[in-house]
Enzyme design. Structure first.
Site, PDB file in Angstrom:
ATOM      1  N   ARG A   1      85.556   3.077  99.846  1.00 39.17           N
ATOM      2  CA  ARG A   1      84.853   3.771 100.923  1.00 39.17           C
ATOM      3  C   ARG A   1      84.150   5.003 100.369  1.00 39.17           C
ATOM      4  O   ARG A   1      84.766   5.838  99.706  1.00 39.17           O
ATOM      5  CB  ARG A   1      85.846   4.183 102.023  1.00 39.17           C
ATOM      6  CG  ARG A   1      85.315   5.166 103.064  1.00 39.17           C
ATOM      7  CD  ARG A   1      84.518   4.468 104.148  1.00 39.17           C
ATOM      8  NE  ARG A   1      83.904   5.401 105.072  1.00 39.17           N
ATOM      9  CZ  ARG A   1      84.375   5.696 106.279  1.00 39.17           C
ATOM     10  NH1 ARG A   1      85.480   5.140 106.708  1.00 39.17           N
ATOM     11  NH2 ARG A   1      83.721   6.529 107.063  1.00 39.17           N
TER      12      ARG A   1
ATOM     13  N   ARG B   1      80.043   0.477 105.397  1.00 44.39           N
ATOM     14  CA  ARG B   1      81.210   0.855 104.612  1.00 44.39           C
ATOM     15  C   ARG B   1      82.059  -0.352 104.241  1.00 44.39           C
ATOM     16  O   ARG B   1      82.096  -1.334 104.964  1.00 44.39           O
ATOM     17  CB  ARG B   1      82.056   1.878 105.345  1.00 44.39           C
ATOM     18  CG  ARG B   1      82.519   1.384 106.698  1.00 44.39           C
ATOM     19  CD  ARG B   1      82.930   2.489 107.599  1.00 44.39           C
ATOM     20  NE  ARG B   1      81.747   3.141 108.099  1.00 44.39           N
ATOM     21  CZ  ARG B   1      81.714   3.938 109.137  1.00 44.39           C
ATOM     22  NH1 ARG B   1      82.802   4.204 109.789  1.00 44.39           N
ATOM     23  NH2 ARG B   1      80.594   4.487 109.533  1.00 44.39           N
TER      24      ARG B   1
ATOM     25  N   ASP C   1      86.816   1.005 107.070  1.00 43.02           N
ATOM     26  CA  ASP C   1      86.981   2.108 108.013  1.00 43.02           C
ATOM     27  C   ASP C   1      88.296   1.886 108.730  1.00 43.02           C
ATOM     28  O   ASP C   1      88.552   0.775 109.221  1.00 43.02           O
ATOM     29  CB  ASP C   1      85.820   2.116 109.007  1.00 43.02           C
ATOM     30  CG  ASP C   1      85.870   3.301 109.956  1.00 43.02           C
ATOM     31  OD1 ASP C   1      86.180   4.417 109.491  1.00 43.02           O
ATOM     32  OD2 ASP C   1      85.590   3.120 111.152  1.00 43.02           O
TER      33      ASP C   1
ATOM     34  N   ASP D   1      90.496   3.746 111.725  1.00 45.48           N
ATOM     35  CA  ASP D   1      90.540   4.811 112.727  1.00 45.48           C
ATOM     36  C   ASP D   1      91.888   4.830 113.426  1.00 45.48           C
ATOM     37  O   ASP D   1      92.427   3.773 113.786  1.00 45.48           O
ATOM     38  CB  ASP D   1      89.459   4.601 113.795  1.00 45.48           C
ATOM     39  CG  ASP D   1      88.062   4.895 113.291  1.00 45.48           C
ATOM     40  OD1 ASP D   1      87.916   5.712 112.377  1.00 45.48           O
ATOM     41  OD2 ASP D   1      87.116   4.301 113.831  1.00 45.48           O
TER      42      ASP D   1
END
Length: 179
Positions: free
Chosen positions: A91, A100, A103, A105
């Protein structure tokens, strides 16, 4: 670490490189974290890339998944760990909301509400993202985002344009311990 664990929802996405392998590797890396117990892994969904200016049909498609975990550590420690896993999978943070390799989250962390320079919980845009809501709903039909509502109602409000990806699931069979 604390003795008490909290239910955490993580959203994973990848639109560069071998997306399936990257997501599967990230699941393995997460499962290896101290204080983390992997509870469930959603089916994989495919979605259009979302950029600062909106959907980008010309960008590579994302593969997305949601994990539920039990975690007995601090939210900031988990944030640091997922950022390290992202970096380990190539990343690069050159462009906000750019393409990317990986990711990850933090979507919800128990019932906690945090809003500072490093972390906002619940995730501030999760309630609007079908690529988070659809796989999460597969894991928990009663799921809710604290202060926002039921995931099924939030998903219905998005128009739900994501689709389940064919033959890309990386559930339990790929979560066996590494040799």
């Amino acid at each position: 670490m604390t003795d008490r664990s909290e239910r955490v929802v993580l959203a994973l996405g990848s639109n560069l490189g071998d997306r399936t392998a990257t997501l599967a590797g990230a699941v393995h890396d997460l499962a290896d974290l101290a204080g983390l117990t992997l509870v469930a892994v959603s089916p994989v969904y495919e979605s259009t890339a979302v950029k600062l200016d909106g959907a980008d049909e010309n960008a590579p498609q994302y593969l997305n998944a949601v994990l539920t975990i039990d975690y007995s550590g601090d939210p900031y420690d988990l944030l640091d760990a997922v950022n390290a896993i992202e970096a380990g999978h190539g990343r690069v943070r050159a462009e906000r909301w750019g393409d990317r390799t990986l990711d990850i989250d933090l979507i919800v962390f128990g019932q906690r509400s945090i809003d500072d320079d490093r972390l906002t919980l619940p995730h501030p845009r999760a309630a609007e993202r079908d690529f988070v809501l659809a796989p999460w709903l597969d894991l928990d039909p009663a799921a809710a985002i604290p202060g926002r509502g039921l995931v099924r109602d939030l998903l219905a409000a998005t128009g739900n344009a994501v689709r389940r990806a064919a033959d890309t699931a990386f559930g339990a069979p790929t979560l066996e311990p590494r040799q």
